[in-house]
Design a protein around this motif. Structure first.
Motif, PDB file in Angstrom:
ATOM      1  N   SER A  28       0.919  -1.138  -0.054  1.00 24.29           N
ATOM      2  CA  SER A  28       0.107  -0.032   0.001  1.00 24.29           C
ATOM      3  C   SER A  28       0.999   1.260  -0.175  1.00 24.29           C
ATOM      4  O   SER A  28       1.618   1.570   0.882  1.00 24.29           O
ATOM      5  N   VAL A  29       0.970   1.883  -1.040  1.00 25.06           N
ATOM      6  CA  VAL A  29       1.574   3.014  -1.283  1.00 25.06           C
ATOM      7  C   VAL A  29       1.033   4.127  -0.258  1.00 25.06           C
ATOM      8  O   VAL A  29       1.800   4.881   0.380  1.00 25.06           O
ATOM      9  N   SER A  30      -0.237   4.324   0.017  1.00 25.39           N
ATOM     10  CA  SER A  30      -0.796   5.357   0.937  1.00 25.39           C
ATOM     11  C   SER A  30      -0.355   4.981   2.242  1.00 25.39           C
ATOM     12  O   SER A  30       0.233   5.699   3.208  1.00 25.39           O
ATOM     13  N   ALA A  31      -0.236   3.708   2.854  1.00 25.67           N
ATOM     14  CA  ALA A  31       0.060   3.346   3.935  1.00 25.67           C
ATOM     15  C   ALA A  31       1.439   3.649   4.266  1.00 25.67           C
ATOM     16  O   ALA A  31       2.039   4.036   5.438  1.00 25.67           O
ATOM     17  N   GLU A  32       2.452   3.439   3.442  1.00 21.61           N
ATOM     18  CA  GLU A  32       3.966   3.779   3.329  1.00 21.61           C
ATOM     19  C   GLU A  32       3.807   5.296   3.557  1.00 21.61           C
ATOM     20  O   GLU A  32       4.853   5.818   4.358  1.00 21.61           O
ATOM     21  N   ALA A  33       3.197   6.045   2.896  1.00 24.76           N
ATOM     22  CA  ALA A  33       3.364   7.523   2.619  1.00 24.76           C
ATOM     23  C   ALA A  33       3.081   7.801   4.100  1.00 24.76           C
ATOM     24  O   ALA A  33       3.523   8.728   4.528  1.00 24.76           O
ATOM     25  N   LEU A  34       2.030   7.511   4.669  1.00 21.89           N
ATOM     26  CA  LEU A  34       1.477   7.932   6.254  1.00 21.89           C
ATOM     27  C   LEU A  34       2.500   7.695   7.111  1.00 21.89           C
ATOM     28  O   LEU A  34       3.004   8.204   8.151  1.00 21.89           O
ATOM     29  N   HIS A  35       3.426   6.547   7.091  1.00 23.84           N
ATOM     30  CA  HIS A  35       4.491   6.231   8.028  1.00 23.84           C
ATOM     31  C   HIS A  35       5.832   6.732   7.761  1.00 23.84           C
ATOM     32  O   HIS A  35       6.526   6.927   8.728  1.00 23.84           O
ATOM     33  N   THR A  36       6.125   7.408   6.559  1.00 21.48           N
ATOM     34  CA  THR A  36       7.252   7.794   6.151  1.00 21.48           C
ATOM     35  C   THR A  36       7.606   9.117   5.924  1.00 21.48           C
ATOM     36  O   THR A  36       8.622   9.626   5.636  1.00 21.48           O
ATOM     37  N   ALA A  37       6.368   9.969   5.246  1.00 21.61           N
ATOM     38  CA  ALA A  37       6.449  11.057   4.709  1.00 21.61           C
ATOM     39  C   ALA A  37       6.727  12.225   5.896  1.00 21.61           C
ATOM     40  O   ALA A  37       6.580  11.853   6.885  1.00 21.61           O
ATOM     41  N   ALA A  38       7.561  13.247   5.245  1.00 17.45           N
ATOM     42  CA  ALA A  38       8.249  14.153   6.377  1.00 17.45           C
ATOM     43  C   ALA A  38       7.199  15.368   6.314  1.00 17.45           C
ATOM     44  O   ALA A  38       7.697  16.585   6.795  1.00 17.45           O
ATOM     45  N   CYS A  39       5.995  15.320   5.692  1.00 13.98           N
ATOM     46  CA  CYS A  39       5.076  16.325   5.813  1.00 13.98           C
ATOM     47  C   CYS A  39       3.501  15.833   6.140  1.00 13.98           C
ATOM     48  O   CYS A  39       3.526  14.364   5.594  1.00 13.98           O
ATOM     49  N   PRO A  40       2.708  16.491   6.078  1.00  6.03           N
ATOM     50  CA  PRO A  40       1.354  15.843   6.193  1.00  6.03           C
ATOM     51  C   PRO A  40       0.826  15.243   4.893  1.00  6.03           C
ATOM     52  O   PRO A  40       1.360  15.588   3.857  1.00  6.03           O
ATOM     53  N   VAL A  41       0.090  14.169   5.241  1.00  8.09           N
ATOM     54  CA  VAL A  41      -0.449  13.398   3.911  1.00  8.09           C
ATOM     55  C   VAL A  41      -1.905  13.324   3.854  1.00  8.09           C
ATOM     56  O   VAL A  41      -2.568  13.043   4.973  1.00  8.09           O
ATOM     57  N   MET A  42      -2.177  13.467   2.556  1.00 12.92           N
ATOM     58  CA  MET A  42      -3.623  13.438   2.529  1.00 12.92           C
ATOM     59  C   MET A  42      -3.964  12.168   1.320  1.00 12.92           C
ATOM     60  O   MET A  42      -3.378  11.919   0.330  1.00 12.92           O
ATOM     61  N   VAL A  43      -4.971  11.242   1.719  1.00 17.19           N
ATOM     62  CA  VAL A  43      -5.099  10.049   1.107  1.00 17.19           C
ATOM     63  C   VAL A  43      -6.480  10.153   0.387  1.00 17.19           C
ATOM     64  O   VAL A  43      -7.602  10.409   1.338  1.00 17.19           O
ATOM     65  N   VAL A  44      -6.718  10.460  -0.804  1.00 15.84           N
ATOM     66  CA  VAL A  44      -7.736  10.553  -1.507  1.00 15.84           C
ATOM     67  C   VAL A  44      -8.329   9.168  -2.228  1.00 15.84           C
ATOM     68  O   VAL A  44      -7.643   8.372  -2.960  1.00 15.84           O
ATOM     69  N   PRO A  45      -9.437   8.853  -1.663  1.00 14.14           N
ATOM     70  CA  PRO A  45     -10.164   7.699  -2.147  1.00 14.14           C
ATOM     71  C   PRO A  45     -10.493   7.686  -3.817  1.00 14.14           C
ATOM     72  O   PRO A  45     -10.704   8.630  -4.305  1.00 14.14           O
ATOM     73  N   ALA A  46     -10.417   6.445  -4.593  1.00 12.78           N
ATOM     74  CA  ALA A  46     -10.756   6.465  -5.622  1.00 12.78           C
ATOM     75  C   ALA A  46     -12.198   6.439  -6.072  1.00 12.78           C
ATOM     76  O   ALA A  46     -13.026   6.410  -5.116  1.00 12.78           O
ATOM     77  N   THR A  47     -12.633   7.058  -7.093  1.00 15.60           N
ATOM     78  CA  THR A  47     -14.139   7.337  -7.379  1.00 15.60           C
ATOM     79  C   THR A  47     -14.297   6.110  -8.305  1.00 15.60           C
ATOM     80  O   THR A  47     -13.699   5.764  -8.828  1.00 15.60           O
TER      81      THR A  47
END
Length: 50
Positions: A28-47
């Protein structure tokens, strides 16, 4: 991803909404981003475009 997020104000990533076993198998790219990003993360669901 952590390196790319340095200096950013916000990292926006999409989510396919996979859960359970499919998520574990595919990662999961979004899960990795939440754990490793150095800034706030916004996860946008697919439509759903049916």
């Amino acid at each position: 991803m952590a390196e790319a997020s340095r200096g950013a104000s916000l990292l926006v990533v999409g989510s396919h909404g996979r859960t359970g076993l499919r998520r574990l198998m595919l990662g999961s790219v979004s899960a990795e981003a939440l754990h490793t990003a150095a800034c706030p993360v916004m996860v946008v669901p697919a439509t759903d475009h049916h």
